[in-house]
Design an enzyme around this catalytic site. Sequence first.
Site, mmCIF file in Angstrom:
data_model
loop_
_atom_site.group_PDB
_atom_site.id
_atom_site.type_symbol
_atom_site.label_atom_id
_atom_site.label_comp_id
_atom_site.label_asym_id
_atom_site.label_seq_id
_atom_site.Cartn_x
_atom_site.Cartn_y
_atom_site.Cartn_z
ATOM 1 N N ALA A 242 26.126 -0.268 26.689
ATOM 2 C CA ALA A 242 25.227 -1.011 27.589
ATOM 3 C C ALA A 242 24.062 -1.613 26.798
ATOM 4 O O ALA A 242 23.611 -2.725 27.082
ATOM 5 C CB ALA A 242 24.718 -0.096 28.698
ATOM 6 N N HIS B 164 15.143 1.235 24.451
ATOM 7 C CA HIS B 164 15.018 2.685 24.614
ATOM 8 C C HIS B 164 16.212 3.180 25.436
ATOM 9 O O HIS B 164 16.555 2.570 26.452
ATOM 10 C CB HIS B 164 13.703 3.007 25.328
ATOM 11 C CG HIS B 164 13.484 4.472 25.520
ATOM 12 N ND1 HIS B 164 13.087 5.288 24.484
ATOM 13 C CD2 HIS B 164 13.654 5.264 26.600
ATOM 14 C CE1 HIS B 164 13.001 6.539 24.937
ATOM 15 N NE2 HIS B 164 13.344 6.552 26.218
ATOM 16 N N SER C 190 23.248 -0.405 14.939
ATOM 17 C CA SER C 190 24.287 -1.069 15.745
ATOM 18 C C SER C 190 23.671 -2.073 16.722
ATOM 19 O O SER C 190 24.270 -3.122 16.992
ATOM 20 C CB SER C 190 25.162 -0.047 16.472
ATOM 21 O OG SER C 190 24.453 0.604 17.499
HETATM 22 C C1 GRF Z 1 19.643 3.478 20.186
HETATM 23 O O1 GRF Z 1 20.166 4.365 21.141
HETATM 24 C C2 GRF Z 1 18.289 2.992 20.598
HETATM 25 O O2 GRF Z 1 18.157 2.809 21.957
HETATM 26 C C3 GRF Z 1 17.405 4.103 20.127
HETATM 27 O O3 GRF Z 1 17.956 4.541 18.917
HETATM 28 C C4 GRF Z 1 19.342 4.217 18.883
HETATM 29 C C5 GRF Z 1 19.556 3.352 17.687
HETATM 30 O O4 GRF Z 1 20.903 3.062 17.459
HETATM 31 N N1 GRF Z 1 16.035 3.688 20.082
HETATM 32 P P1 GRF Z 1 21.300 1.926 16.440
HETATM 33 O O5 GRF Z 1 20.567 2.208 15.145
HETATM 34 O O6 GRF Z 1 20.898 0.606 17.044
HETATM 35 O O7 GRF Z 1 22.786 2.033 16.272
#
Ligand code: GRF
Length: 196
Positions: A178, A114, A17
């Site tokens: 966010a 992160h 996402s």
């Molecule tokens: C996000 O929360 C990112 O911060 C973490 O893993 C999740 C990935 O979500 N490192 P997506 O694949 O971008 O939906």
Amino acid sequence: MSAARVKVGVLISGRGSNMQALIEAARAADYPARIAVVVANRPEAPGLAAAAALGVRAVAVDHRPFGGDREAHERAMDAVLRDAGVEVIAMAGFMRVLTPWFVDAWAGRMINIHPSLLPAYPGLNTHARALEAGDAEAGCTVHEVTLGVDQGPSLGQGRVPILPGDDVQALAARVLQAEHALYPRVLAEFCERFRP
Ligand code: GRF
């Protein structure tokens, strides 16, 4: 005439996402980067199909055939990225710790998002740990990737409140919103460094 756009490669492992937020932001005429390729270490990552549906080249470089040879896997990813002319890497839910070889090869040109307000809660299970600690707020950090996992210099943060009754799922959803606002903004600022 506007300056050339910086070519970005996005590394994912799953849903993607954040990757979609970057692709959508990069559609703006004045965005300083374009997403040249998306690379996943898992062929089944849903983000691969999502990237392709948005018209972005999506490549799986499965880590499994490489067994324990992490650097060999990363050299294969590196070849795909270089072949696409990538200048900057944005990690977006890429769930493998990179070897010193890869980190060094892309030093100063690789960023990550992160889901915590670093330096709080590096590593996994960030939302559960923030809830457990009774924190009043949570958030996300975009940082440069260096050898220490989640230790590189921060480039920006997004903050959200932790509300009464929050569970991991509710908090993760709020932080993810966010993330989607923060990452395109920070990637744009970062890429300005590399514009001719
Ligand atoms: C996000 O929360 C990112 O911060 C973490 O893993 C999740 C990935 O979500 N490192 P997506 O694949 O971008 O939906």
